[in-house]
Design a protein around this motif. Structure first.
Motif, short mmCIF file in Angstrom:
data_model
loop_
_atom_site.label_atom_id
_atom_site.label_comp_id
_atom_site.label_asym_id
_atom_site.label_seq_id
_atom_site.Cartn_x
_atom_site.Cartn_y
_atom_site.Cartn_z
N UNK A 39 0.84 -1.21 0.00
CA UNK A 39 0.00 0.00 0.00
C UNK A 39 0.87 1.25 0.00
N UNK A 40 1.95 1.24 0.78
CA UNK A 40 2.82 2.43 0.87
C UNK A 40 3.58 2.68 -0.42
N UNK A 41 4.02 1.61 -1.06
CA UNK A 41 4.77 1.76 -2.31
C UNK A 41 3.90 2.31 -3.43
N UNK A 83 6.00 15.96 -9.51
CA UNK A 83 5.72 14.54 -9.27
C UNK A 83 6.98 13.77 -8.90
N UNK A 84 8.12 14.12 -9.51
CA UNK A 84 9.37 13.47 -9.13
C UNK A 84 9.73 13.80 -7.68
N UNK A 85 9.57 15.09 -7.32
CA UNK A 85 9.88 15.51 -5.95
C UNK A 85 8.91 14.89 -4.96
N UNK A 86 7.64 14.78 -5.34
CA UNK A 86 6.65 14.18 -4.45
C UNK A 86 6.97 12.70 -4.20
N UNK A 87 7.37 12.01 -5.26
CA UNK A 87 7.75 10.60 -5.10
C UNK A 87 9.00 10.47 -4.23
N UNK A 88 10.01 11.30 -4.52
CA UNK A 88 11.25 11.23 -3.75
C UNK A 88 11.05 11.61 -2.29
N UNK A 89 10.27 12.66 -2.05
CA UNK A 89 10.00 13.12 -0.68
C UNK A 89 9.29 12.04 0.11
N UNK A 90 8.31 11.39 -0.52
CA UNK A 90 7.54 10.37 0.19
C UNK A 90 8.33 9.10 0.41
N UNK A 91 9.41 8.89 -0.33
CA UNK A 91 10.22 7.68 -0.15
C UNK A 91 11.30 7.86 0.92
N UNK A 92 11.39 9.06 1.53
CA UNK A 92 12.33 9.23 2.63
C UNK A 92 11.96 8.26 3.76
N UNK A 93 12.93 7.52 4.29
CA UNK A 93 12.62 6.46 5.27
C UNK A 93 12.31 6.99 6.67
N UNK A 94 11.28 7.78 6.78
CA UNK A 94 10.91 8.35 8.08
C UNK A 94 9.42 8.68 8.06
N UNK A 95 8.77 8.50 9.20
CA UNK A 95 7.37 8.89 9.31
C UNK A 95 7.25 10.40 9.24
N UNK A 96 6.11 10.94 8.71
CA UNK A 96 4.92 10.19 8.28
C UNK A 96 4.91 9.87 6.79
N UNK A 97 6.06 9.94 6.13
CA UNK A 97 6.12 9.67 4.70
C UNK A 97 5.94 8.17 4.41
N UNK A 98 5.65 7.87 3.15
CA UNK A 98 5.47 6.47 2.77
C UNK A 98 6.73 5.66 3.00
N UNK A 99 7.89 6.30 2.82
CA UNK A 99 9.15 5.60 3.06
C UNK A 99 9.28 5.12 4.49
N UNK A 100 8.75 5.90 5.44
CA UNK A 100 8.76 5.49 6.84
C UNK A 100 7.86 4.29 7.06
N UNK A 101 6.75 4.24 6.34
CA UNK A 101 5.85 3.09 6.46
C UNK A 101 6.46 1.85 5.80
N UNK A 102 7.16 2.06 4.70
CA UNK A 102 7.86 0.94 4.06
C UNK A 102 8.94 0.41 5.00
N UNK A 103 9.68 1.35 5.64
CA UNK A 103 10.72 0.94 6.58
C UNK A 103 10.11 0.16 7.75
N UNK A 104 8.97 0.66 8.29
CA UNK A 104 8.33 -0.04 9.39
C UNK A 104 7.89 -1.44 8.96
N UNK A 105 7.33 -1.54 7.75
CA UNK A 105 6.88 -2.85 7.27
C UNK A 105 8.05 -3.82 7.17
N UNK A 106 9.20 -3.35 6.67
CA UNK A 106 10.37 -4.21 6.55
C UNK A 106 10.93 -4.58 7.92
#
Length: 366
Positions: free
Chosen positions: A103-105, A152-175
């Motif tokens: 879901x986060x990805x 859109x590139x910046x939005x994708x990159x920003x959200x992939x940062x491995x920290x909450x509340x971004x999607x990257x933080x949720x991906x990190x938590x899932x892993x």
């Protein structure tokens, strides 16, 4: 649950693919910033308007990507809340590690797909898309498509940062959840979110780049909120609702007036009153609704005409951890019922007291 009972501080705007979209009150900050930027810029306000509409659509499609993938796992999205720095999809239940990973990805992948489509269209229409990192960060504002491509590139990159509340933080938590308990994984991701926010805030103050300070403020709040929510889930997991409900409460009859309700409000510490008719619960009258009715209808109006008939009803054996997100949506009170029989009330105040006692080691009576 009806659509009126959304996240506090938001107003319903519209529905997207059947999902209610709500705007947070801090959206006014975004509007003010946008007006200042447009008025103080030598660039075309028309291009900015197109870009802003496109950016809003990109964020909505990002959140819709989350909702679509969640639906594949048979998880319903209760609402999409739009904040100044992006959106937030609220699910009907906590996701498993595998579900959260996919879901986060989905959100960043939607933005990458949009960026790819915009890049291809600009090449097809003989426009020059941003090619170098400096062009991506400072695109040619004469082209709204270039702005949207970069956005859109910046939005994708920003959200992939491995920290909450971004999607990257949720991906990190899932892993991390595959090798650590869920609460520990959440604490790590939330801590990284707070550290990122502090770093961004300090850099924004020194640069100065006040937009970074603005982002840092919301990132810190989101990380802190997620950390608190994770602690709440840990303290309530496996505990039934009946262990924290209020069992001593007053009710109103269907034929009572607002005056009767107001007198009960004054003489007790209770602020939410179930309304009974013929032995059955037919509604709920809360303090705010009571005061609003008192001002508009007068003290002699009947509670039956102003009560909330779409109240949240939960079972006493339900897992308290799964009820917490429902309480955040429904408001400050829910009724605990078993086969139509009212057993107790679950309020936000009582939940806070319960969590406080659990924090100090008190074991619940189940």
């Amino acid at each position: 649950m009806n659509d009126r009972s959304g996240t506090a501080g938001t107003v319903k705007a519209f529905r997207l693919a059947g999902v209610p979209v709500r705007l947070h009150f801090t959206f006014i900050l975004l509007l003010i910033f946008t007006l200042v930027t447009v008025l103080g810029s030598r660039q075309s306000s028309g291009n900015y308007a197109i870009f802003l509409l496109g950016a809003l659509a990109s964020v909505l499609l990002h959140e819709l990507g989350h909702a679509v993938v969640a639906a594949r796992f048979k998880v319903r999205t209760l609402e999409i809340v739009m904040f100044p720095i992006g959106g937030l999809s609220r699910m009907e239940r906590p996701l498993t590690a595998v579900e959260e990973l996919w879901v986060s990805i989905a959100g960043p992948l939607v933005n990458m797909a949009l960026a790819g489509a915009l890049f291809g269209y600009m090449l097809y229409s003989h426009q020059t898309p941003p090619m170098t990192p400096s062009e991506v960060f400072q695109p040619n504002s004469a082209s709204p498509l270039a702005l949207l491509f970069s956005g859109n590139l910046l939005l994708a990159g920003f959200n992939l940062l491995p920290a909450f509340p971004m999607d990257g933080g949720r991906i990190l938590r899932a892993l991390l959840s595959f090798i650590r308990p869920e609460d520990q994984a959440t604490r790590i991701a939330a801590w990284l979110g707070r550290m990122l926010a502090i770093s961004m805030g300090l850099y924004g103050l020194l640069a100065p780049q006040f937009m970074l300070v603005f982002f840092a403020f919301f990132i810190y709040l989101g990380a802190a909120q997620e950390g608190a929510a994770a602690l709440g889930r840990t303290l309530t997991h496996g505990i039934p609702v009946r262990a924290s409900m209020i069992t001593e409460f007053h009710t109103l009859e269907h034929g009572n007036t607002i005056r009767d309700a107001a007198n009960l409000l004054l003489s007790t510490s209770q602020q939410d009153f179930p309304v009974i008719h013929g032995g059955e619960v037919v509604g709920l009258l809360g303090r705010n609704l009571l005061l609003k009715a008192l001002a508009s209808e007068g003290p002699d109006a009947y509670v039956a005409g102003v009560m909330d008939r779409s109240f949240l009803s939960i079972e006493p054996a339900a897992d308290l951890a799964e009820v917490l997100p429902l309480m955040a949506q429904a408001g400050r009170c829910a009724m605990v019922m078993d086969n139509g029989r009212l057993l107790g009330l679950l309020t936000t105040e009582n939940l806070h007291e319960f969590l406080l006692l659990r924090t100090f080691g008190m074991e619940p009576v189940v």
